[in-house]
Design an enzyme around this catalytic site. Structure first.
Site, PDB file in Angstrom:
ATOM      1  N   GLY A 112       0.780  -1.031   0.018  1.00  0.00           N
ATOM      2  CA  GLY A 112       0.145   0.059   0.177  1.00  0.00           C
ATOM      3  C   GLY A 112       0.840   1.219   0.047  1.00  0.00           C
ATOM      4  O   GLY A 112       0.968   1.849   1.081  1.00  0.00           O
ATOM      5  N   LEU A 113       1.135   1.645  -1.190  1.00  0.00           N
ATOM      6  CA  LEU A 113       2.136   2.909  -1.299  1.00  0.00           C
ATOM      7  C   LEU A 113       1.224   4.073  -1.902  1.00  0.00           C
ATOM      8  O   LEU A 113       1.078   5.048  -1.472  1.00  0.00           O
ATOM      9  CB  LEU A 113       3.283   2.728  -2.111  1.00  0.00           C
ATOM     10  CG  LEU A 113       4.245   3.870  -2.215  1.00  0.00           C
ATOM     11  CD1 LEU A 113       4.755   4.297  -1.003  1.00  0.00           C
ATOM     12  CD2 LEU A 113       5.308   3.438  -3.274  1.00  0.00           C
ATOM     13  N   SER A 173       3.328   8.881  -8.744  1.00  0.00           N
ATOM     14  CA  SER A 173       4.778   8.981  -8.918  1.00  0.00           C
ATOM     15  C   SER A 173       5.379   9.566  -7.761  1.00  0.00           C
ATOM     16  O   SER A 173       6.773   9.259  -7.385  1.00  0.00           O
ATOM     17  CB  SER A 173       5.112   9.606 -10.328  1.00  0.00           C
ATOM     18  OG  SER A 173       4.387   9.259 -11.260  1.00  0.00           O
ATOM     19  N   THR A 175      -3.080  -3.756  -5.824  1.00  0.00           N
ATOM     20  CA  THR A 175      -3.036  -5.231  -6.085  1.00  0.00           C
ATOM     21  C   THR A 175      -3.459  -6.278  -5.177  1.00  0.00           C
ATOM     22  O   THR A 175      -2.548  -6.062  -3.958  1.00  0.00           O
ATOM     23  CB  THR A 175      -1.789  -5.335  -6.960  1.00  0.00           C
ATOM     24  OG1 THR A 175      -1.541  -4.677  -8.215  1.00  0.00           O
ATOM     25  CG2 THR A 175      -1.809  -6.792  -7.515  1.00  0.00           C
ATOM     26  N   GLY A 226      -8.073  -9.014 -38.014  1.00  0.00           N
ATOM     27  CA  GLY A 226      -9.178  -8.839 -37.270  1.00  0.00           C
ATOM     28  C   GLY A 226      -9.617  -9.652 -36.134  1.00  0.00           C
ATOM     29  O   GLY A 226     -10.054  -9.365 -35.138  1.00  0.00           O
ATOM     30  N   GLU A 277       4.643   0.408 -10.549  1.00  0.00           N
ATOM     31  CA  GLU A 277       6.064   0.395  -9.970  1.00  0.00           C
ATOM     32  C   GLU A 277       6.989   1.323 -10.733  1.00  0.00           C
ATOM     33  O   GLU A 277       8.122   1.060 -10.837  1.00  0.00           O
ATOM     34  CB  GLU A 277       6.450  -1.201 -10.203  1.00  0.00           C
ATOM     35  CG  GLU A 277       5.672  -2.288  -9.469  1.00  0.00           C
ATOM     36  CD  GLU A 277       6.295  -3.473  -9.113  1.00  0.00           C
ATOM     37  OE1 GLU A 277       7.518  -3.378  -8.993  1.00  0.00           O
ATOM     38  OE2 GLU A 277       5.776  -4.301  -8.676  1.00  0.00           O
TER      39      GLU A 277
HETATM   40  C1  LIG Z   1      -3.701  -2.169 -12.077  1.00  0.00           C
HETATM   41  C2  LIG Z   1      -2.727  -1.373 -11.167  1.00  0.00           C
HETATM   42  C3  LIG Z   1      -2.349  -1.843 -10.080  1.00  0.00           C
HETATM   43  C4  LIG Z   1      -1.435  -1.156  -9.295  1.00  0.00           C
HETATM   44  N1  LIG Z   1      -0.969  -1.970  -8.258  1.00  0.00           N
HETATM   45  C5  LIG Z   1      -0.350  -1.189  -7.066  1.00  0.00           C
HETATM   46  C6  LIG Z   1       0.049  -1.597  -5.701  1.00  0.00           C
HETATM   47  O1  LIG Z   1      -0.197  -2.962  -5.723  1.00  0.00           O
HETATM   48  N2  LIG Z   1       0.618  -0.864  -4.997  1.00  0.00           N
HETATM   49  C7  LIG Z   1       0.616   0.563  -5.241  1.00  0.00           C
HETATM   50  O2  LIG Z   1       1.042   1.197  -3.988  1.00  0.00           O
HETATM   51  N3  LIG Z   1       0.401   1.066  -6.119  1.00  0.00           N
HETATM   52  C8  LIG Z   1      -0.177   0.422  -7.339  1.00  0.00           C
HETATM   53  N4  LIG Z   1      -0.459   0.985  -8.310  1.00  0.00           N
HETATM   54  C9  LIG Z   1      -0.530   2.223  -8.705  1.00  0.00           C
HETATM   55  C10 LIG Z   1       0.702   2.731  -9.614  1.00  0.00           C
HETATM   56  O3  LIG Z   1       1.969   2.377  -9.346  1.00  0.00           O
HETATM   57  C11 LIG Z   1       0.584   4.155 -10.049  1.00  0.00           C
HETATM   58  O4  LIG Z   1      -0.669   4.381 -10.659  1.00  0.00           O
HETATM   59  C12 LIG Z   1       1.791   4.893 -10.689  1.00  0.00           C
HETATM   60  O5  LIG Z   1       2.862   4.964  -9.846  1.00  0.00           O
HETATM   61  C13 LIG Z   1       1.543   6.201 -11.331  1.00  0.00           C
HETATM   62  O6  LIG Z   1       1.017   6.904 -10.569  1.00  0.00           O
HETATM   63  P1  LIG Z   1      -0.537   7.711 -10.857  1.00  0.00           P
HETATM   64  O7  LIG Z   1      -1.236   6.840 -11.537  1.00  0.00           O
HETATM   65  O8  LIG Z   1      -0.827   8.540  -9.844  1.00  0.00           O
HETATM   66  O9  LIG Z   1       0.085   8.773 -11.963  1.00  0.00           O
HETATM   67  P2  LIG Z   1       0.775  10.250 -11.706  1.00  0.00           P
HETATM   68  O10 LIG Z   1       2.099  10.169 -10.936  1.00  0.00           O
HETATM   69  O11 LIG Z   1      -0.311  11.351 -11.755  1.00  0.00           O
HETATM   70  O12 LIG Z   1       1.345  10.411 -13.270  1.00  0.00           O
HETATM   71  C14 LIG Z   1       0.708  10.859 -14.473  1.00  0.00           C
HETATM   72  C15 LIG Z   1       1.804  11.132 -15.634  1.00  0.00           C
HETATM   73  O13 LIG Z   1       2.516  11.831 -15.351  1.00  0.00           O
HETATM   74  C16 LIG Z   1       3.792  11.369 -15.452  1.00  0.00           C
HETATM   75  N5  LIG Z   1       4.756  12.120 -14.490  1.00  0.00           N
HETATM   76  C17 LIG Z   1       4.467  12.174 -13.148  1.00  0.00           C
HETATM   77  N6  LIG Z   1       5.469  12.844 -12.528  1.00  0.00           N
HETATM   78  C18 LIG Z   1       6.535  13.211 -13.426  1.00  0.00           C
HETATM   79  C19 LIG Z   1       7.756  13.797 -13.336  1.00  0.00           C
HETATM   80  N7  LIG Z   1       8.505  14.122 -12.310  1.00  0.00           N
HETATM   81  N8  LIG Z   1       8.391  13.790 -14.744  1.00  0.00           N
HETATM   82  C20 LIG Z   1       7.913  13.146 -15.755  1.00  0.00           C
HETATM   83  N9  LIG Z   1       6.592  12.789 -15.919  1.00  0.00           N
HETATM   84  C21 LIG Z   1       5.868  12.535 -14.768  1.00  0.00           C
HETATM   85  C22 LIG Z   1       3.634   9.890 -15.297  1.00  0.00           C
HETATM   86  O14 LIG Z   1       4.860   9.392 -16.000  1.00  0.00           O
HETATM   87  C23 LIG Z   1       2.443   9.799 -15.977  1.00  0.00           C
HETATM   88  O15 LIG Z   1       2.756   9.593 -17.454  1.00  0.00           O
HETATM   89  C24 LIG Z   1      -1.301   0.330  -9.417  1.00  0.00           C
HETATM   90  C25 LIG Z   1      -1.529   0.815 -10.740  1.00  0.00           C
HETATM   91  C26 LIG Z   1      -2.639   0.078 -11.491  1.00  0.00           C
HETATM   92  C27 LIG Z   1      -3.184   0.777 -12.617  1.00  0.00           C
END
Ligand SMILES: Cc1cc2nc3c(=O)[nH]c(=O)nc-3n(C[C@H](O)[C@H](O)[C@H](O)COP(=O)(O)OP(=O)(O)OC[C@H]3O[C@@H](n4cnc5c(N)ncnc54)[C@H](O)[C@@H]3O)c2cc1C
Length: 383
Positions: A124-125, A132, A158, A340, A363
């Site tokens: 849970g992060l 990010s 997950t 297709g 990740e």
């Molecule tokens: C199916 C699924 C399973 C997951 N499982 C887990 C899990 O088990 N535990 C957990 O903790 N998380 C989990 N996650 C979360 C996942 O790790 C995050 O979705 C991911 O880290 C991106 O964060 P965000 O979705 O908030 O996107 P954001 O951080 O909002 O990013 C949006 C966009 O901005 C870009 N961006 C952000 N900051 C920067 C920067 N400094 N420079 C350039 N570009 C940038 C990103 O690359 C991306 O394109 C899961 C996600 C999904 C979809």
């Protein structure tokens, strides 16, 4: 590095191939349509030793090295990424992190259950407002006598609705950013913890992805993993190894795309001959094959570095970045070969593409991996 697999590694790979053929492949389409893998599979994964790889046998682990772990995650990824993710999280992000950072009491409490499949773990992060930028998470754990009281929300977790324990990251004390983060092991039956399934995912539909809510969740101070304020280091060390298993899973997706595309190209005839005889189809197949080989070698390099006790975090980001983008390309190229028919779910390649797509997001997104690699190259952090 010796690229020849040892007898033990070859045996583990065969075991994984058999397991996938018997326990996963026959059910993949049904699980995807039903939005759930059969939960009894977790016990079977434990029985065959796949939830204990690299963990010490004293705690119920099945030993093995990180290359064996990669071989198993590759095969599971070839079979079904939803299943591969269960192992990568419950073993890779949770059990292995407890094995590395945990006290003897924490190891005894959680590892035998996690490695046998009696328990499932989740990580849970991420939060609704911090993905990010995980170091700015807002979930709080406030000291109350001998306990901590936890409040906050975690997003996209997950295994979230299946898990018995959450490796949770929460803010303790007043230090800003990642310095104020601590890690906790929270049993999911603790009062105040509620979970909601996230539906409607593009891929990984069989996987239990959840939102977790913590409202006055009370845990003893002994639930803290590693010293106070070290939570972000715990998370980053878990993810550095975790990225290798995501990369291995992506190799599995790309290999499955190659196998399916080569098979179909040999059978499907257009213009009076199998489409495999058309040079532009061969180009699609060779592009996939190069991606498979390059992604696999980058992934095995990480396993080799870990097993020799060498630094591996940048190489792990490199492997994850390349392999995740390669899996998307490979599945997309395979879909093109299927024409297709690739667009309907009676054939495997559409699901491969849907599942591959998330690999460039979780990740650490591809952009975040590039920043990690850029920091290693220049010494300058763009975070
Ligand atoms: C199916 C699924 C399973 C997951 N499982 C887990 C899990 O088990 N535990 C957990 O903790 N998380 C989990 N996650 C979360 C996942 O790790 C995050 O979705 C991911 O880290 C991106 O964060 P965000 O979705 O908030 O996107 P954001 O951080 O909002 O990013 C949006 C966009 O901005 C870009 N961006 C952000 N900051 C920067 C920067 N400094 N420079 C350039 N570009 C940038 C990103 O690359 C991306 O394109 C899961 C996600 C999904 C979809």
């Amino acid at each position: 590095m010796n690229l020849e697999l040892s007898e033990e590694q070859s045996a583990v790979r065969r075991l994984a191939e058999d397991f996938v053929a018997r326990e996963i492949t026959p059910h993949v389409v049904d699980w995807d349509r039903a939005e759930s893998v059969d939960r009894s599979l977790v016990k079977k994964l434990g029985e065959v030793g796949f939830l204990g790889l690299t963990v010490d046998e004293r705690y119920g682990g099945s030993g093995g090295d990180h290359l064996a772990y990669c071989l198993v995650t590759e095969e599971l990824g070839r079979g079904d990424s939803s299943v591969r993710g269960i192992v990568s999280v419950s073993l890779g992000l949770v059990a292995k992190t407890i094995a590395h950072w945990g006290s003897e009491e924490q190891k005894q409490r959680w590892l035998p259950g996690l490695t046998s499949g009696a328990y499932v773990g989740c990580f849970g992060l991420t939060e609704p407002g911090t993905g990010s930028d995980a170091g700015n998470l807002t979930t709080r754990a406030v000291r109350d006598g001998g306990d901590y009281l936890i409040d906050g929300t975690k997003m996209f977790i997950t295994n979230g609705t299946w898990a018995d324990v959450v490796l949770l990251f929460a803010r303790t004390g007043g230090a800003p950013g990642h310095k104020g983060v601590s890690a906790f092991l929270v049993p999911t039956d603790t009062p105040g913890l509620s979970r909601r399934t996230v539906h409607g995912k593009l891929g990984l539909r069989g996987q239990a992805t959840a939102e977790l809510h913590f409202e006055n969740v009370r845990v003893p101070a002994s639930a803290m993993l590693a010293p106070e304020g070290k939570g972000f280091s715990v998370a980053m060390s878990a993810l550095a190894k975790g990225r290798m298993s995501v990369a291995a899973g992506c190799v599995g997706i790309a290999q499955a795309a190659l196998d399916a595309a080569v098979g179909y190209a040999g059978e499907r005839e257009q213009f009076g001959k199998p489409i495999a005889h058309h040079q532009l189809v061969q180009e699609l197949l060779s592009d996939i094959a190069v991606d498979v080989d390059a992604a696999r070698l980058l992934t095995w390099r990480v396993a080799d570095l870990i097993d020799r006790g060498r630094p591996f975090a940048t190489e792990s980001s490199t492997a994850k970045l390349f392999a995740s983008e390669a899996a998307v390309r490979a599945a997309n190229n395979a879909l093109q070969v299927f024409g297709g028919y690739g667009y309907i779910d009676e054939y495997p390649v559409g699901k491969l593409l849907r599942d591959a797509r998330v690999m460039t997001l979780y990740e650490g997104t591809s952009q975040i991996q590039k920043l990690v690699i850029g920091r290693a190259l220049t010494g300058v952090s763009a975070f």
